[in-house]
Enzyme design. Sequence first.
Site, PDB file in Angstrom:
ATOM      1  N   LYS A  76       0.835  -1.208   0.000  1.00  0.00           N
ATOM      2  CA  LYS A  76       0.000   0.000   0.000  1.00  0.00           C
ATOM      3  C   LYS A  76       0.867   1.254   0.000  1.00  0.00           C
ATOM      4  O   LYS A  76       0.802   2.089   0.907  1.00  0.00           O
ATOM      5  CB  LYS A  76      -0.969   0.003   1.189  1.00  0.00           C
ATOM      6  CG  LYS A  76      -1.883  -1.209   1.193  1.00  0.00           C
ATOM      7  CD  LYS A  76      -2.817  -1.242   2.373  1.00  0.00           C
ATOM      8  CE  LYS A  76      -3.672  -2.496   2.390  1.00  0.00           C
ATOM      9  NZ  LYS A  76      -2.918  -3.740   2.622  1.00  0.00           N
ATOM     10  N   ASP A  79       3.413   7.776  -0.407  1.00  0.00           N
ATOM     11  CA  ASP A  79       4.505   8.707  -0.108  1.00  0.00           C
ATOM     12  C   ASP A  79       4.533   9.717  -1.251  1.00  0.00           C
ATOM     13  O   ASP A  79       3.617   9.730  -2.086  1.00  0.00           O
ATOM     14  CB  ASP A  79       5.829   7.912   0.002  1.00  0.00           C
ATOM     15  CG  ASP A  79       6.846   8.585   0.918  1.00  0.00           C
ATOM     16  OD1 ASP A  79       7.029   9.818   0.788  1.00  0.00           O
ATOM     17  OD2 ASP A  79       7.457   7.899   1.750  1.00  0.00           O
ATOM     18  N   ARG A 189     -15.164 -13.564   3.759  1.00  0.00           N
ATOM     19  CA  ARG A 189     -15.403 -14.481   4.865  1.00  0.00           C
ATOM     20  C   ARG A 189     -16.372 -15.586   4.445  1.00  0.00           C
ATOM     21  O   ARG A 189     -17.572 -15.336   4.263  1.00  0.00           O
ATOM     22  CB  ARG A 189     -15.978 -13.736   6.082  1.00  0.00           C
ATOM     23  CG  ARG A 189     -14.958 -12.824   6.767  1.00  0.00           C
ATOM     24  CD  ARG A 189     -13.843 -13.633   7.423  1.00  0.00           C
ATOM     25  NE  ARG A 189     -12.810 -12.831   8.054  1.00  0.00           N
ATOM     26  CZ  ARG A 189     -11.692 -12.389   7.464  1.00  0.00           C
ATOM     27  NH1 ARG A 189     -11.453 -12.674   6.189  1.00  0.00           N
ATOM     28  NH2 ARG A 189     -10.796 -11.707   8.146  1.00  0.00           N
TER      29      ARG A 189
END
Length: 238
Positions: A76, A79, A189
């Site tokens: 991820k 910057d 899930r």
Amino acid sequence: MDINTKAPDSFEEPSLLGKLAVALDFDNDTKAMRIVDLLKDEVEVYKVGLELFTASGPDVVSKIIDRGKNVFVDLKLHDIPNTVFKAARVLGSLGAKLITAHSAGGSDMLRAAAEGFIEGRTYVGLDENCYCLGVSMLTSDPSFSQNLFLNRLEAIIESGINGMVCSGTDLSIASDKTADLFKVVPGIRPSGSPKGDQLRVTSPADAIKLGADLLVVGRPIIESSDPLAMVQTILESL
Ligand code: C5P
């Protein structure tokens, strides 16, 4: 360098990746490689995230590639564009097939990630058939709002990168705008699996029905007493 979101080749290959990426959220590569070896006949994509990359670094990426598998490096990146470009270039040169950059960094930063990634892959002789994914909002983020999601999506589309990460439930928002993006969905899930810290969860079959191209599953598989059986159950449910 142009980042082509609609290159025909980049939409032929997803079938080779399969529908499932297993998140190797471990603190060492021995545990990670045990799972890769156990699941190698069923799963083509393995995700190396913050924990494993911090513990094992580029070595674990090479080990997975040496098994003939695809590596999804999920750091991820977030910057300044120059720093993201260079980090993504390193990840490309390691042979990663998918990487993530956080869309909160804006469209210039996302574009820099994709350009660096492709430059790194090209440098080591790999083609441009890869996925730079913009993370829209974390599936655990309690501050989720449709407006924020749409702003992030705007940055992803404006940047010209070719994929995104979002929850299954977010796939129905602005689905007309995401048609050309490769859609990766965590927060999966299977029934009976605890949610843990994930807030916006979807079953594997529902996520595919909603338009996911690749499901990311971690704990329900790696913490299962029988990870191979869990993978088979998930794949059969699709
Ligand atoms: O264990 P679980 O299935 O929740 O793991 C989900 C994986 O997907 C984790 O490795 C997590 O870092 C990653 N991920 C996520 N939500 C995002 C992006 C990545 O859960 N938006």
